[in-house]
Design an enzyme around this catalytic site. Structure first.
Site: not given
Length: 398
Positions: A83, A347
């Protein structure tokens, strides 16, 4: 001494639910890259190198994406740091410029994802071979392993520990979701733009107690990009009026502290985040008290609270009180995640860190529209990936 580095152009697509639009990753990369170049007012031919971040596409997808901008033959680097991939690409771009190797570098990040919860990571089919096996092993030794999404599980268990250790409440965790969904209502690029009450956040489907759906970031499609330039490039091309300086930037990875305590709070990255923040404060000569606006990695509500503590916004265990007092929303001491954050803006893994950067550039230029933080001059970005990497960046305008 390293060269001064500046962000002179940023761009991003709308972040969308996977399979909403019929586009490929190179389509979204082209849209974000062209937007960043147009924002800087420069031609792609001036770009000298391009680090490109993604997690779920094939090797050399970075080249396929960059070819949409031009076939100039520049070096393209494929970056994958879970991430934290987008901010890792940005850091590589900055290092090229700060080290005097280049005057203009494009950082690009994108992701085309599948619907549904994010899995345990590459290699998780053979769990022992997964890069995250050690992290999940620490969690399982204390909490066991349940039949819930693995990433929600490890962060949910960190939340349980925080509640047990400090008395943090389910309501305080849910306030993160309330705030960030409210912020995203003013962000036309956000995946979700609905606001919710505290009761609605608490009543949404439980993913891994105490985390409910409206406290968890979704899977998303999208891309973001940034043009990083040297001071001489800024002067040569008359970009001073739109340039935002990168005052400090640091990446840290897991240490003994991450695993030694047996705590999910540590294994999800709080020690990494604290170390990266300290390094950036030292580099920049600024502290958290000098920051006006923060974009941080709220993959789950608990991680926003943990990051308040890691950044020094409050003492350990005090983050629940901080959000309950309204200190991190509009009108508070800091405005955290005015974009809506990962929870509501979305995201797409490879794009997230660069989208944080874009939001801060717009905030520091004073062009963020309805979500503008009045008088914002200093911004801080925090992006973290399990496995692990934490990247913190300090930005200042004028």
């Amino acid at each position: 001494m390293p060269e001064k580095t500046y962000l002179v152009g940023v761009g991003m697509t709308n972040f969308e639910k996977p399979e909403t639009r019929d586009w490929q990753y190179w389509d979204m990369a082209r849209e974000a890259g062209q937007a960043a170049l147009a924002d800087a007012g420069i031609d792609y031919g001036l770009v000298e190198q391009a680090p490109v971040g993604f997690c779920q596409q094939q090797s050399t997808a970075g080249q396929r994406a960059v070819y949409e901008l031009g076939l100039s033959g520049i070096p393209v680097y494929n970056v994958n740091n879970n991430c934290a991939t987008g901010s890792s690409a940005l850091m590589m771009a900055r290092q090229f410029v700060a080290g005097g190797l280049n005057d203009c570098v494009l950082a690009l990040g994108f992701e085309k994802m599948s619907r549904g919860a994010l899995g345990a990571g590459a290699g998780a089919g053979d769990f022992a071979a997964s890069p995250l096996a050690r992290h999940y092993g620490v969690m399982a030794a204390r909490h066991g392993f349940e039949r819930t999404p693995p990433t929600a599980q490890i962060f949910g268990n960190a939340a349980r520990e925080h509640m047990e250790r400090y008395g943090t409440t389910a309501e305080q965790l849910a306030l993160v979701g309330v705030k960030n969904h409210r912020h995203s209502a003013d962000n036309p690029r956000a995946q979700f733009r609905d606001s919710y009450t505290l009761d609605e956040v608490l009543a949404s489907r439980t993913v891994h107690a105490p985390l409910t759906k409206l406290q968890c970031s979704p899977t998303s499609d999208g891309a973001a990009a940034a043009v990083v330039a040297s001071e001489r490039f800024v002067e040569r091309h008359g970009l001073r009026g739109r340039a935002v300086e990168i005052l400090g930037q640091a990446m840290t990875t897991d240490t003994e502290e991450s695993f030694g305590s047996g705590s999910s709070i540590d294994v999800v990255g709080k020690p990494m985040s604290r170390a990266a923040a300290r390094a950036v404060f030292e580099q920049s000569g600024l502290g958290i008290e000098d920051v006006d606006v923060v974009e941080l990695h709220d993959c789950f509500s608990i991680n926003e609270l943990l990051t308040y503590e890691a950044l020094g916004m409050c003492a350990d265990g005090e983050s629940g009180k901080l959000i309950a007092e309204g200190a991190t929303g509009h009108g508070g001491r800091w405005v955290v995640n005015p974009s809506g954050g990962l929870i509501s803006k979305g995201h797409p893994l490879g794009a997230t860190g660069l989208a944080q950067c874009a939001e801060l550039v717009w905030q520091l230029r004073g062009t963020a529209g309805e979500r503008q933080v009045p008088g914002a001059r200093v911004g801080l970005a925090h992006n973290i990936g399990l496995g692990g990497a934490a990247v913190v960046t300090m930005l200042r305008r004028g």
